[in-house]
Design a protein around this motif. Structure first.
Motif, PDB file in Angstrom:
ATOM      1  N   LYS A 103       0.844  -1.200   0.000  1.00 39.55           N
ATOM      2  CA  LYS A 103       0.000   0.000   0.000  1.00 39.55           C
ATOM      3  C   LYS A 103       0.874   1.242   0.000  1.00 39.55           C
ATOM      4  CE  LYS A 103      -3.131  -2.478   3.008  1.00 39.55           C
ATOM      5  NZ  LYS A 103      -2.221  -3.634   3.061  1.00 39.55           N
ATOM      6  N   ILE A 104       0.426   2.250  -0.742  1.00 41.63           N
ATOM      7  CA  ILE A 104       1.025   3.589  -0.620  1.00 41.63           C
ATOM      8  C   ILE A 104       0.014   4.435   0.151  1.00 41.63           C
ATOM      9  CG2 ILE A 104       1.610   5.693  -1.886  1.00 41.63           C
ATOM     10  CD1 ILE A 104       2.838   3.956  -4.055  1.00 41.63           C
ATOM     11  N   ILE A 105       0.434   4.924   1.320  1.00 42.56           N
ATOM     12  CA  ILE A 105      -0.491   5.635   2.204  1.00 42.56           C
ATOM     13  C   ILE A 105      -0.166   7.122   2.202  1.00 42.56           C
ATOM     14  CG2 ILE A 105      -1.271   5.841   4.605  1.00 42.56           C
ATOM     15  CD1 ILE A 105      -0.381   2.908   4.974  1.00 42.56           C
ATOM     16  N   SER A 106      -1.172   7.952   2.057  1.00 43.77           N
ATOM     17  CA  SER A 106      -1.006   9.404   2.165  1.00 43.77           C
ATOM     18  C   SER A 106      -2.384  10.058   2.236  1.00 43.77           C
ATOM     19  CB  SER A 106      -0.211   9.953   0.970  1.00 43.77           C
ATOM     20  OG  SER A 106       0.245  11.260   1.246  1.00 43.77           O
ATOM     21  N   ASP A 107      -2.404  11.364   2.367  1.00 42.43           N
ATOM     22  CA  ASP A 107      -3.660  12.105   2.269  1.00 42.43           C
ATOM     23  C   ASP A 107      -4.111  12.096   0.807  1.00 42.43           C
ATOM     24  OD1 ASP A 107      -5.487  14.179   3.738  1.00 42.43           O
ATOM     25  OD2 ASP A 107      -4.969  15.086   1.813  1.00 42.43           O
ATOM     26  N   ALA A 120       1.768   0.350 -10.037  1.00 44.69           N
ATOM     27  CA  ALA A 120       0.728  -0.646  -9.795  1.00 44.69           C
ATOM     28  C   ALA A 120       0.194  -0.697  -8.369  1.00 44.69           C
ATOM     29  CB  ALA A 120       1.292  -2.028 -10.147  1.00 44.69           C
ATOM     30  N   THR A 121       0.784   0.033  -7.465  1.00 41.45           N
ATOM     31  CA  THR A 121       0.461  -0.169  -6.051  1.00 41.45           C
ATOM     32  C   THR A 121      -0.870   0.458  -5.664  1.00 41.45           C
ATOM     33  OG1 THR A 121       2.811  -0.112  -5.625  1.00 41.45           O
ATOM     34  CG2 THR A 121       1.408   0.166  -3.724  1.00 41.45           C
ATOM     35  N   ARG A 122      -1.547  -0.219  -4.729  1.00 38.58           N
ATOM     36  CA  ARG A 122      -2.812   0.330  -4.214  1.00 38.58           C
ATOM     37  C   ARG A 122      -2.524   1.609  -3.430  1.00 38.58           C
ATOM     38  NH1 ARG A 122      -6.254  -1.915   0.760  1.00 38.58           N
ATOM     39  NH2 ARG A 122      -7.784  -0.248   0.764  1.00 38.58           N
ATOM     40  N   LEU A 123      -3.290   2.671  -3.774  1.00 37.56           N
ATOM     41  CA  LEU A 123      -3.141   3.946  -3.077  1.00 37.56           C
ATOM     42  C   LEU A 123      -4.203   4.005  -1.979  1.00 37.56           C
ATOM     43  CD1 LEU A 123      -2.721   6.288  -6.192  1.00 37.56           C
ATOM     44  CD2 LEU A 123      -0.930   5.160  -4.874  1.00 37.56           C
ATOM     45  N   LEU A 124      -3.774   4.220  -0.762  1.00 35.55           N
ATOM     46  CA  LEU A 124      -4.698   4.183   0.373  1.00 35.55           C
ATOM     47  C   LEU A 124      -4.750   5.546   1.053  1.00 35.55           C
ATOM     48  CD1 LEU A 124      -6.509   2.472   2.242  1.00 35.55           C
ATOM     49  CD2 LEU A 124      -4.436   1.789   3.483  1.00 35.55           C
ATOM     50  N   PRO A 125      -5.856   6.294   0.854  1.00 37.44           N
ATOM     51  CA  PRO A 125      -5.963   7.596   1.527  1.00 37.44           C
ATOM     52  C   PRO A 125      -6.172   7.423   3.038  1.00 37.44           C
ATOM     53  CG  PRO A 125      -7.749   7.266  -0.091  1.00 37.44           C
ATOM     54  CD  PRO A 125      -7.038   5.963   0.052  1.00 37.44           C
ATOM     55  N   ILE A 126      -5.568   8.308   3.821  1.00 36.70           N
ATOM     56  CA  ILE A 126      -5.683   8.176   5.282  1.00 36.70           C
ATOM     57  C   ILE A 126      -7.141   8.342   5.743  1.00 36.70           C
ATOM     58  CG2 ILE A 126      -3.289   8.784   5.815  1.00 36.70           C
ATOM     59  CD1 ILE A 126      -4.308  11.632   6.514  1.00 36.70           C
ATOM     60  N   SER A 127      -7.947   9.055   4.938  1.00 46.66           N
ATOM     61  CA  SER A 127      -9.362   9.233   5.319  1.00 46.66           C
ATOM     62  C   SER A 127     -10.100   7.886   5.329  1.00 46.66           C
ATOM     63  CB  SER A 127     -10.054  10.193   4.352  1.00 46.66           C
ATOM     64  OG  SER A 127      -9.945   9.704   3.022  1.00 46.66           O
ATOM     65  N   LYS A 128      -9.615   6.926   4.546  1.00 44.31           N
ATOM     66  CA  LYS A 128     -10.275   5.598   4.485  1.00 44.31           C
ATOM     67  C   LYS A 128      -9.911   4.732   5.680  1.00 44.31           C
ATOM     68  CE  LYS A 128     -12.372   4.869   0.343  1.00 44.31           C
ATOM     69  NZ  LYS A 128     -11.716   5.022  -0.938  1.00 44.31           N
ATOM     70  N   ILE A 129      -8.873   5.103   6.410  1.00 37.74           N
ATOM     71  CA  ILE A 129      -8.444   4.275   7.550  1.00 37.74           C
ATOM     72  C   ILE A 129      -8.490   5.094   8.854  1.00 37.74           C
ATOM     73  CG2 ILE A 129      -7.115   2.502   6.356  1.00 37.74           C
ATOM     74  CD1 ILE A 129      -4.617   4.206   6.647  1.00 37.74           C
ATOM     75  N   ASN A 130      -9.427   6.064   8.859  1.00 38.40           N
ATOM     76  CA  ASN A 130      -9.673   6.844  10.079  1.00 38.40           C
ATOM     77  C   ASN A 130      -8.411   7.565  10.577  1.00 38.40           C
ATOM     78  OD1 ASN A 130     -11.371   7.818  12.043  1.00 38.40           O
ATOM     79  ND2 ASN A 130     -11.046   6.068  13.428  1.00 38.40           N
ATOM     80  N   ASN A 131      -7.595   8.022   9.610  1.00 41.33           N
ATOM     81  CA  ASN A 131      -6.352   8.754   9.930  1.00 41.33           C
ATOM     82  C   ASN A 131      -5.396   7.966  10.828  1.00 41.33           C
ATOM     83  OD1 ASN A 131      -7.108  10.987   8.396  1.00 41.33           O
ATOM     84  ND2 ASN A 131      -8.308  11.804  10.095  1.00 41.33           N
ATOM     85  N   GLN A 132      -5.402   6.648  10.678  1.00 43.96           N
ATOM     86  CA  GLN A 132      -4.418   5.852  11.417  1.00 43.96           C
ATOM     87  C   GLN A 132      -4.145   4.547  10.675  1.00 43.96           C
ATOM     88  OE1 GLN A 132      -6.338   5.675  15.239  1.00 43.96           O
ATOM     89  NE2 GLN A 132      -7.334   3.739  14.749  1.00 43.96           N
ATOM     90  N   TYR A 133      -2.938   4.040  10.874  1.00 48.48           N
ATOM     91  CA  TYR A 133      -2.570   2.771  10.245  1.00 48.48           C
ATOM     92  C   TYR A 133      -2.261   1.770  11.344  1.00 48.48           C
ATOM     93  CZ  TYR A 133      -0.098  -0.822   7.670  1.00 48.48           C
ATOM     94  OH  TYR A 133       0.272  -2.028   7.140  1.00 48.48           O
ATOM     95  N   THR A 134      -2.811   0.575  11.214  1.00 50.02           N
ATOM     96  CA  THR A 134      -2.582  -0.455  12.232  1.00 50.02           C
ATOM     97  C   THR A 134      -1.843  -1.639  11.618  1.00 50.02           C
ATOM     98  OG1 THR A 134      -4.628   0.267  13.316  1.00 50.02           O
ATOM     99  CG2 THR A 134      -3.729  -1.870  13.988  1.00 50.02           C
ATOM    100  N   PHE A 135      -0.694  -1.957  12.188  1.00 52.84           N
ATOM    101  CA  PHE A 135       0.042  -3.153  11.781  1.00 52.84           C
ATOM    102  C   PHE A 135      -0.720  -4.394  12.255  1.00 52.84           C
ATOM    103  CE2 PHE A 135       3.400   0.079  11.971  1.00 52.84           C
ATOM    104  CZ  PHE A 135       4.182  -0.215  10.862  1.00 52.84           C
ATOM    105  N   SER A 136      -0.312  -5.578  11.754  1.00 49.02           N
ATOM    106  CA  SER A 136      -0.986  -6.831  12.151  1.00 49.02           C
ATOM    107  C   SER A 136      -0.941  -7.053  13.658  1.00 49.02           C
ATOM    108  CB  SER A 136      -0.344  -8.036  11.469  1.00 49.02           C
ATOM    109  OG  SER A 136      -0.511  -7.926  10.088  1.00 49.02           O
ATOM    110  N   SER A 137       0.112  -6.528  14.297  1.00 52.33           N
ATOM    111  CA  SER A 137       0.268  -6.710  15.749  1.00 52.33           C
ATOM    112  C   SER A 137      -0.741  -5.901  16.553  1.00 52.33           C
ATOM    113  CB  SER A 137       1.666  -6.249  16.166  1.00 52.33           C
ATOM    114  OG  SER A 137       1.756  -4.832  16.018  1.00 52.33           O
TER     115      SER A 137
END
Ligand SMILES: [Fe+2]
Ligand SMILES: [Fe+2]
Length: 287
Positions: A103-107, A120-137
């Motif tokens: 994933k490429i994460i940004s605003d 080719a990479t999926r672009l992931l806006p921070i608005s879609k993840i509630n302005n936070q990124y969570t690792f598998s842990s």
């Protein structure tokens, strides 16, 4: 090209600045503008923050490998704005990581431009993840918007586990003398109040920080708004994309103070505050 560090940190390798968090940049004495990409390792996953320019890629990748991380353990590339000094190596990362779920994460305001680097990479806006990124842990990184500091979609990233605030261009500096960790003596703090080196040194970190913000930030209002916004974040270390890491509380205070009272930032250094558009000029031009 690499400069030996006065405090004996080997800058030819990646440097662990907190548990599992690495500085993976290098100092380019020629250009003066060197970049600080960072790597966060969380169990068997890794994230690269502001990965760097295309010419820097070989060095940055070598430093990632030195940490023991394999390229396909990189699950996400985080970009805090869209400039080429951060994003230029996106195609190189895509080539070497080879993960379908990368994933490429940004605003989203940044992704509008970042998509032009990516193949080719999926672009992931921070608005879609509630302005936070969570690792598998379950470990979570928080994204905070710092609009127009200096891009419309600029963000900073807080890692509550380490206390590090990754600030991209904010708190950056541009200079030919450089240390990984910022040191300012008592005399430098007076210089920060005066917004210039009072000792008239050729290479002064105060001048480097002040001049960088005057040039790169668009206005006093934008700079002050973001500075005040991030004061609410309980960070203990500031890790910018240029210049030096700041971890001393008093130095942090001095730099905040210097930047919050800085005049002639961006457009403010070009036109007076009372500037107003001359409608007569417009009528005259199109009569
Ligand atoms: Fe930038
Ligand atoms: Fe930058």
């Amino acid at each position: 090209m690499l400069k030996p560090q006065k405090d004996d940190i080997d800058l030819e390798t990646s440097v662990e600045i907190a548990d599992g968090i690495y500085w993976i940049g290098f100092f380019d004495e020629q250009s003066g503008l060197h970049c600080n990409p960072y790597l966060i390792i969380d169990n068997d996953e890794a994230m690269v923050i502001d990965g760097g320019s295309r010419p820097d890629f070989a060095t940055v990748m070598m430093k990632i490998l030195q940490t023991g991380i394999a390229p396909n353990q990189i699950v996400a590339l985080l970009y805090q704005h869209y400039d080429p000094d951060l994003c230029g190596s996106i195609p190189n990362f895509e080539d070497i990581i080879q993960r379908k779920d990368l994933k490429i994460i940004s605003d989203s305001a940044n992704l509008m431009f970042i998509r032009h680097y990516s193949v080719a990479t999926r672009l992931l806006p921070i608005s879609k993840i509630n302005n936070q990124y969570t690792f598998s842990s379950g470990r979570t990184l928080q994204f905070i918007k710092t609009p127009y500091c200096h891009s419309g979609g600029s963000i900073v990233t807080f890692d509550p586990k380490s206390g590090i605030l990754f600030t991209s261009d904010l708190f950056g500096g541009l200079g030919r003398e450089w240390e990984l960790h910022l040191k300012l003596g008592p005399e430098c703090r007076e210089c920060m109040d005066s917004k210039q080196c009072l000792q008239k040194k050729d290479n002064c970190p105060v001048n480097d920080i002040i001049n960088f913000h005057k040039t790169v930030m668009p206005s006093r209002k934008a700079l002050r708004y973001s500075l005040e916004k991030i004061l609410d974040i309980p960070f203990t270390m500031i890790a910018p994309q240029h210049g030096s890491i700041i971890s001393d509380k008093e130095i942090m205070h001095a730099v905040f103070q210097g930047l919050a009272t800085l005049e002639e930032v961006g457009i403010d250094g070009i036109v007076n505050d009372d500037y107003a558009f001359n409608s007569g000029h417009l009528r005259e031009r199109f009569k």
